[in-house]
Design an enzyme around this catalytic site. Structure first.
Site, mmCIF file in Angstrom:
data_model
loop_
_atom_site.group_PDB
_atom_site.id
_atom_site.type_symbol
_atom_site.label_atom_id
_atom_site.label_comp_id
_atom_site.label_asym_id
_atom_site.label_seq_id
_atom_site.Cartn_x
_atom_site.Cartn_y
_atom_site.Cartn_z
ATOM 1 N N GLU B 61 -35.678 -12.462 -8.451
ATOM 2 C CA GLU B 61 -36.999 -11.923 -8.107
ATOM 3 C C GLU B 61 -36.910 -10.736 -7.155
ATOM 4 O O GLU B 61 -37.602 -9.736 -7.337
ATOM 5 C CB GLU B 61 -37.880 -13.019 -7.491
ATOM 6 N N HIS B 130 -43.747 -25.844 -5.751
ATOM 7 C CA HIS B 130 -44.365 -25.179 -6.902
ATOM 8 C C HIS B 130 -45.889 -25.236 -6.871
ATOM 9 O O HIS B 130 -46.529 -25.129 -7.909
ATOM 10 C CB HIS B 130 -43.876 -25.822 -8.211
#
Lengths: 344, 327
Positions: B61, B130
């Site tokens: 990322e 998450h």
């Protein structure tokens, strides 16, 4: 196929002075400009005319000079915060650079960046990045855009030995190789990440070896001579422009001053510093020019006088330029001109 | 002519329409190309635009966000997809220290027209790492624009605006809403960034929310209606800049407000709204503004934890009655 070739010794061709007089004098002038600019910077800092974090390039000038002669103006360059020398060499004037350090509105980024953040769209100088190693993916992206647009330009992505330990490097190197991005990575190994030596940050001391993990062509080169730097970058650029993807150069250099203006440099020995000062690229190039009669003493003196005058002018310009007015705080935060800032 | 399409289709239409018009726009991220997107948002885009414009990345990322920033500085318009904003935390250096700062630190020499997009917030029993929201984190940062919405019509129009915007935009969707359907007109349209929408007119209380908590707000309004309470429901849609004027106008009418915000309670979107209202609508408020947030904890896995953690219709109705002094 990756290979490591160590060219620590100056190449034979360079010793013979195979380049033109203009090239040697160009290198000399470039290096002297940076040296004198940085000396003026340190003086002005001591007078509190320049504030903030400030990192000078003294000792590393041969990299800027060798790079200047090996690139085209269309190539992009991005580097870290030890950036005055590279920025000036890419075309930012001594005037606008010094004015930026003085925080003046006439500075290259209107007093918004200071010592760590010079930028110039005209000269494709993309900064001036203050977060160690963050410019490695950014430079990869700048080069990605060149490939996307179908040019033969490359982006030189420079960083220090400290940044070579950042995770961002490994992610960027990997994608650059996978996608054959036209990026030239240059680590300016000046031996110390702030006060921590290369030897203390990893078992891998020859930084060009990092490229091996990605099958990236990688070399270690002497960074105290503009010839060796020029030749290495020319070689790398040829490889990149042919569409072969990235190239990695570890350019071994040394900074004569502290990490920043506030660093007395107690982590290294006097002998080590003197050893590198004996290889001073400015002095060595001047000596080479005179010894080999590439140019006359009068011509060297003329360059010195020209640079002194340029620095006098730059400092005077910076001194006399106005500071920004407070209303400019809200300019250039967004491209959108009527962005509704939260005012309370 | 209007059609009923899903949120994922609406988002894909936004990207596809803009990419057809401007060759400098490209999409990159994990699984966006050959896999058709982790949530199928980019389904078929590889076929139409090819691998140079729809690009699968490694799981990196920080690296690909930075490549996006560099590409944007050098003339392209990247759309960077994060599989979830939770993973974008690895890229916050590039979002916060570079994308957001490009214009300022370069004195306007460079710009960074990039869209970072992906789902934000909880999505079932996904546990602590998450399930987070990032609207408050990124909404705090000057230099960015932040959009968070799930209505298919709004999402398409706002994503199109984000893609053609010259500033960096963080665009937040919802994993559990990609299959939700809504009316979306044929043809192109844009919704301006920075404008909230009154989704339901009412007179007794204003419920403010965004992203999938809009569903909770709407259900709560239904419940309140059964008891004769008329709730106005406003979807912020954009987090930064904040359209507080639309909220002020509503409070002038209803005199009461509850903010429903999936973010954690402290230092967040709900607190900002409450501040703006006391500043600009103090004389119109008949009760303190209340907020219904996720609990001030991490979100654990098991179902009872999830129920206890998230804003619920029950909690919103209770808060609404409290500000209405109805018991």
């Amino acid at each position: 196929m990756a290979e490591i070739s160590t060219l620590e010794a100056k190449s034979k061709s360079a010793k013979q002075g195979k380049y033109s007089k203009e090239t040697y004098l160009g290198w000399y002038e470039t290096m002297l400009r940076i040296r004198r600019f940085e000396e003026r910077t340190l003086l002005a800092y001591s007078q509190q005319k320049i504030r903030g974090f400030c990192h000078v390039y003294i000792g590393q000038e041969a990299i800027a000079a060798g790079m200047a002669s090996a690139l085209t103006p269309q190539d992009g360059v991005v580097t870290g915060y030890r950036q005055h020398g590279i920025a000036i060499t890419r075309g930012i004037s001594s005037r606008s650079a010094m004015a930026e350090l003085f925080g003046k509105v006439t500075g290259c980024v209107k007093g918004k960046g200071g010592s760590m953040h010079f930028f110039s769209a005209e000269h494709k100088f993309f900064g001036g990045n203050g977060i160690v190693g963050a410019q490695i993916p950014i430079g990869t992206g700048i080069a990605f855009a060149e490939k996307y647009k179908g040019t033969t330009n490359l982006c030189v992505t420079m960083f220090g030995d400290g940044a070579a330990r950042q995770g961002a490097l490994f992610e960027a190197f990997n994608m650059a190789m996978t996608w054959k991005i036209p990026v030239l990575y240059i680590v300016e190994n000046n031996k110390y990440a702030m006060g921590t030596s290369v030897e203390r940050t990893s078992n891998v001391h020859q930084l060009s070896k990092i490229g091996l993990a990605f099958d990236m062509p990688s070399e270690s080169v002497d960074g105290m001579s503009p010839e060796t730097v020029h030749e290495a970058i020319e070689r790398a650029a040829k490889h990149i422009r042919a569409g072969n993807g990235p190239y990695f150069l570890e350019i071994n250099t040394y900074r004569y001053k502290g990490h920043s203006v506030s660093d007395p440099g107690k982590y290294r020995s006097k002998e080590e510093l003197e050893n590198y000062q004996d290889q001073d690229p400015v002095k060595m190039t001047e000596k080479k020019i005179l010894t080999n009669k590439i140019a006359t003493e009068a011509e060297i003196e003329a360059i010195k006088a020209k640079i002194e005058a340029e620095m006098d002018d730059a400092v005077q310009f910076a001194e006399e330029s106005p500071l920004p007015t407070a209303d400019l705080l809200f300019e250039a935060n967004y491209v959108q001109e009527d962005y509704p800032f939260m005012m309370d | 002519m209007s059609r009923i399409i899903t949120l994922r289709d609406a988002l894909r239409e936004a990207m596809t329409e803009e990419m057809r018009k401007d060759a400098n726009i490209f999409l990159m991220g994990e699984e966006v190309a050959q896999y058709d997107g982790a949530y199928k948002v980019s389904k078929g885009m590889l076929d139409e635009f090819g691998p140079n414009r729809v690009i699968d990345t490694p799981i990196a990322e920080l690296g690909f966000a930075g490549i996006g920033v560099g590409a944007a500085m050098n003339g392209l318009r990247p759309i960077v997809e994060f599989m979830t904003w939770n993973f974008a935390v690895l890229a916050f250096d590039q979002i916060v220290n570079n994308a957001a700062k490009t214009v300022s630190q370069s004195g306007g020499e460079f710009r960074c027209p990039i869209v970072f997009r992906g789902p934000s917030g909880s999505a079932g029993q996904l546990a602590q790492q998450h399930s987070q929201t990032f609207e408050s984190w990124l909404g705090n940062c000057p230099g960015l624009k932040v959009i968070s919405c799930v209505d298919p019509y709004d999402s398409k129009g706002l994503l199109k605006s984000a893609i053609i915007d010259d500033d960096p935009v963080c665009f937040m969707e919802s994993e559990v809403c990609y299959g939700d359907k809504g009316d979306v007109p044929e043809g192109e349209y844009y919704i301006p960034i920075g404008k909230a929408a009154v989704k339901r007119e009412g007179s007794d209380i204003t419920l403010v929310s965004y992203n999938k908590m809009m569903k909770v707000a709407q259900h709560a309004a239904d419940e309140l209606a059964k008891e004769g309470i008329s709730a106005e429901v406003i979807d912020l849609r954009t987090i930064r800049p904040l359209d507080y004027q639309t909220l002020v106008n509503s409070v002038k009418k209803t005199n009461r407000m509850v903010v429903i915000d999936e973010s954690w309670p402290m230092y967040g979107v709900s607190a900002e709204i409450a501040y703006e209202m006391q500043k600009y609508a103090f004389d119109y408020l008949d009760a303190p503004i209340l907020r219904v947030n996720s609990m001030d904890t991490s979100l654990p896995y098991s179902a009872p934890y999830v129920d206890a953690y998230l804003p619920s219709v029950h909690r919103v109705v209770a808060a609404a009655k409290q500000v209405l002094y109805v018991h």
